[in-house]
Design a protein around this motif. Structure first.
Motif, PDB file in Angstrom:
ATOM      1  N   ARG A 161       0.709  -1.083  -0.502  1.00 45.43           N
ATOM      2  CA  ARG A 161      -0.031   0.336   0.031  1.00 45.43           C
ATOM      3  C   ARG A 161       0.957   1.835  -0.095  1.00 45.43           C
ATOM      4  O   ARG A 161       1.195   1.793   1.096  1.00 45.43           O
ATOM      5  N   GLY A 162       0.945   2.069  -0.778  1.00 43.51           N
ATOM      6  CA  GLY A 162       1.450   2.996  -0.973  1.00 43.51           C
ATOM      7  C   GLY A 162       2.521   2.974  -1.516  1.00 43.51           C
ATOM      8  O   GLY A 162       3.101   4.040  -1.860  1.00 43.51           O
ATOM      9  N   LYS A 163       3.735   1.945  -2.079  1.00 43.98           N
ATOM     10  CA  LYS A 163       4.905   1.546  -1.841  1.00 43.98           C
ATOM     11  C   LYS A 163       5.219   2.097  -3.277  1.00 43.98           C
ATOM     12  O   LYS A 163       4.680   1.835  -4.517  1.00 43.98           O
ATOM     13  N   ARG A 164       6.545   2.427  -3.783  1.00 44.17           N
ATOM     14  CA  ARG A 164       6.965   2.937  -4.433  1.00 44.17           C
ATOM     15  C   ARG A 164       7.673   1.534  -5.208  1.00 44.17           C
ATOM     16  O   ARG A 164       8.683   0.920  -4.765  1.00 44.17           O
ATOM     17  N   ILE A 165       7.095   0.571  -6.806  1.00 42.25           N
ATOM     18  CA  ILE A 165       7.916  -0.740  -7.068  1.00 42.25           C
ATOM     19  C   ILE A 165       8.407  -0.055  -8.256  1.00 42.25           C
ATOM     20  O   ILE A 165       8.634   0.400  -9.354  1.00 42.25           O
ATOM     21  N   LEU A 166      10.148  -1.175  -8.527  1.00 40.97           N
ATOM     22  CA  LEU A 166      10.616  -1.527  -9.521  1.00 40.97           C
ATOM     23  C   LEU A 166      10.288  -2.380  -9.626  1.00 40.97           C
ATOM     24  O   LEU A 166      10.498  -3.385  -9.599  1.00 40.97           O
ATOM     25  N   ASP A 167      10.159  -2.252 -11.060  1.00 42.77           N
ATOM     26  CA  ASP A 167      10.149  -4.063 -11.361  1.00 42.77           C
ATOM     27  C   ASP A 167      11.332  -4.088 -13.266  1.00 42.77           C
ATOM     28  O   ASP A 167      11.285  -3.261 -13.825  1.00 42.77           O
ATOM     29  N   CYS A 182      -2.001  -4.541  -6.527  1.00 35.65           N
ATOM     30  CA  CYS A 182      -1.993  -5.098  -5.015  1.00 35.65           C
ATOM     31  C   CYS A 182      -1.953  -3.429  -3.522  1.00 35.65           C
ATOM     32  O   CYS A 182      -1.291  -4.059  -3.036  1.00 35.65           O
ATOM     33  N   GLY A 183      -2.094  -2.918  -4.684  1.00 30.44           N
ATOM     34  CA  GLY A 183      -2.217  -1.210  -3.762  1.00 30.44           C
ATOM     35  C   GLY A 183      -0.499  -0.767  -3.438  1.00 30.44           C
ATOM     36  O   GLY A 183      -0.793   0.481  -3.290  1.00 30.44           O
ATOM     37  N   ALA A 184       0.271  -1.087  -4.470  1.00 33.81           N
ATOM     38  CA  ALA A 184       0.760  -0.571  -5.102  1.00 33.81           C
ATOM     39  C   ALA A 184       0.806   1.238  -5.651  1.00 33.81           C
ATOM     40  O   ALA A 184       0.360   1.822  -6.262  1.00 33.81           O
ATOM     41  N   GLY A 185       1.563   2.540  -5.048  1.00 32.79           N
ATOM     42  CA  GLY A 185       0.983   3.326  -5.078  1.00 32.79           C
ATOM     43  C   GLY A 185       1.982   4.234  -6.593  1.00 32.79           C
ATOM     44  O   GLY A 185       1.281   4.928  -7.621  1.00 32.79           O
ATOM     45  N   GLU A 186       3.319   3.621  -6.895  1.00 32.36           N
ATOM     46  CA  GLU A 186       3.606   3.620  -8.418  1.00 32.36           C
ATOM     47  C   GLU A 186       4.277   2.762  -8.904  1.00 32.36           C
ATOM     48  O   GLU A 186       5.370   2.479  -7.984  1.00 32.36           O
ATOM     49  N   VAL A 187       4.551   2.216 -10.296  1.00 33.60           N
ATOM     50  CA  VAL A 187       5.600   1.614 -10.223  1.00 33.60           C
ATOM     51  C   VAL A 187       6.326   1.865 -11.674  1.00 33.60           C
ATOM     52  O   VAL A 187       5.621   2.348 -12.661  1.00 33.60           O
ATOM     53  N   VAL A 229      14.235   6.989  -4.572  1.00 33.69           N
ATOM     54  CA  VAL A 229      14.406   5.270  -4.260  1.00 33.69           C
ATOM     55  C   VAL A 229      12.799   4.302  -4.171  1.00 33.69           C
ATOM     56  O   VAL A 229      11.846   5.337  -4.296  1.00 33.69           O
ATOM     57  N   PHE A 230      13.295   2.978  -4.479  1.00 31.18           N
ATOM     58  CA  PHE A 230      12.323   2.106  -3.665  1.00 31.18           C
ATOM     59  C   PHE A 230      11.487   1.223  -2.980  1.00 31.18           C
ATOM     60  O   PHE A 230      13.078   1.103  -2.255  1.00 31.18           O
ATOM     61  N   ASP A 231      10.877   0.789  -2.299  1.00 35.03           N
ATOM     62  CA  ASP A 231      10.329   0.379  -1.595  1.00 35.03           C
ATOM     63  C   ASP A 231      10.354  -1.346  -2.299  1.00 35.03           C
ATOM     64  O   ASP A 231      10.888  -2.147  -0.536  1.00 35.03           O
ATOM     65  N   VAL A 232      10.664  -1.706  -3.605  1.00 31.72           N
ATOM     66  CA  VAL A 232      10.048  -2.768  -3.537  1.00 31.72           C
ATOM     67  C   VAL A 232      10.922  -2.844  -4.255  1.00 31.72           C
ATOM     68  O   VAL A 232      10.767  -1.881  -5.586  1.00 31.72           O
TER      69      VAL A 232
END
Length: 299
Positions: A161-167, A182-187, A229-232
């Protein structure tokens, strides 16, 4: 932000396996793919006679293939291969139009289905909370492969929830889309192949998440142009690329961030774990489907 380049050129190598013992055929295909993966091959398709492997033109080294297969550890098997350039076209066109894939349920919570071949009125009757429709246009990532399923299961189990993700190496965008749902704020996603970039953007639109999905074209070097930076950080790509790019992944991870990896075999776990530990990352979880593995690290 986009990094424009010509569509990547690929070779396809047709690996042929000959054996009088049918029980040796499938294990030999899997072993052959593992060896080719060590030589830079990115993806594989089973054939009636063996395996077709795809490799970028500038990564192709015929001698490394010859050397890799020289001591093939299965008696009673002979191997032959022929390599040719892939035409600049949609490799998956026949698969998209004629075959597709059956809906895939992951942990009873996410349903991934083929938009091209599935009646969405039927999909609405399924019980999964999250439904993701994918059109695979010359990009890889539909949920049919063990590595994709393991990565989606990780996303389901995480609080995004609200996390910043890098794919990293996004293919169809399936993991990025799943993360947002699943709730990510931005990818932020990237792929070296222009086809994949276009396909991920397209799938983002048809799943209604385009406002939170930003897709870049290039390899891990694009991260030097990305702020913050990213949380995941998640990457479902082959072992050699993971080893090469892990330091770059680590450089954009927030304190306490998670690194989710897949795309490799159980035999690769040790070398990947050692690389991660050298960067100060701690292994928190390992899951496995068949010979394929997924690892999760904590910074």
């Amino acid at each position: 932000m986009y990094f424009q380049s010509a569509k990547m050129k690929y070779y396809v190598t047709h690996f042929q396996i000959k054996t009088d013992d049918e029980a040796l055929f499938r294990p030999s295909c899997e072993l052959l793919a593992a060896i080719a993966g060590e030589c830079g091959y990115e993806s594989f398709m089973d054939t009636d006679t063996g395996v077709d492997g795809y490799v970028q033109v500038d990564m192709y080294d015929e001698q490394s293939i010859v050397d890799g297969l020289a001591d093939f550890p299965v008696d009673g098997v002979s191997l032959h291969f022929v390599t040719e350039e892939v035409e600049n076209q949609n490799w998956n066109e026949t698969w998209e139009q004629e075959q597709g894939f059956e809906p895939i349920s992951i942990a009873g919570k996410v349903l991934i289905y083929d938009l091209y071949h599935t009646d969405e009125s039927d999909i609405s009757q399924n019980s999964e909370e999250i439904k993701i429709g994918i059109e695979a246009r010359n990009a890889f990532g539909t949920g049919t492969h063990e590595t994709t399923r393991m990565m989606v299961s990780r996303l389901i189990a995480s609080d995004l929830r609200g996390k910043r993700i890098l794919d990293c190496g996004c293919g169809t965008g399936i993991l990025a889309i799943a993360a947002i749902k699943c709730g990510a704020g931005e990818v932020v996603a990237y792929d070296i192949d222009e086809w994949s970039v276009e396909n991920a953007q397209h799938n983002g639109r048809i799943n209604g998440v385009e406002d939170r999905l930003h897709v870049l074209e290039g390899d891990a070097n694009v991260l030097s142009h990305v702020s913050g930076v990213f949380d995941v950080v998640m990457a479902n790509i082959n072992r050699n690329i993971l080893l090469n790019d892990m330091e770059m992944f680590h450089s954009v991870m927030n304190k306490g961030a998670h690194l989710m990896l897949s795309g490799f075999y159980d035999t690769d776990v040790q070398i990947l774990s050692e690389k991660a530990e050298s960067l100060g990352l701690t292994l928190v979880d390992k899951i496995q489907e068949g010979e394929w593995c997924s690892l999760e690290f904590y910074s």
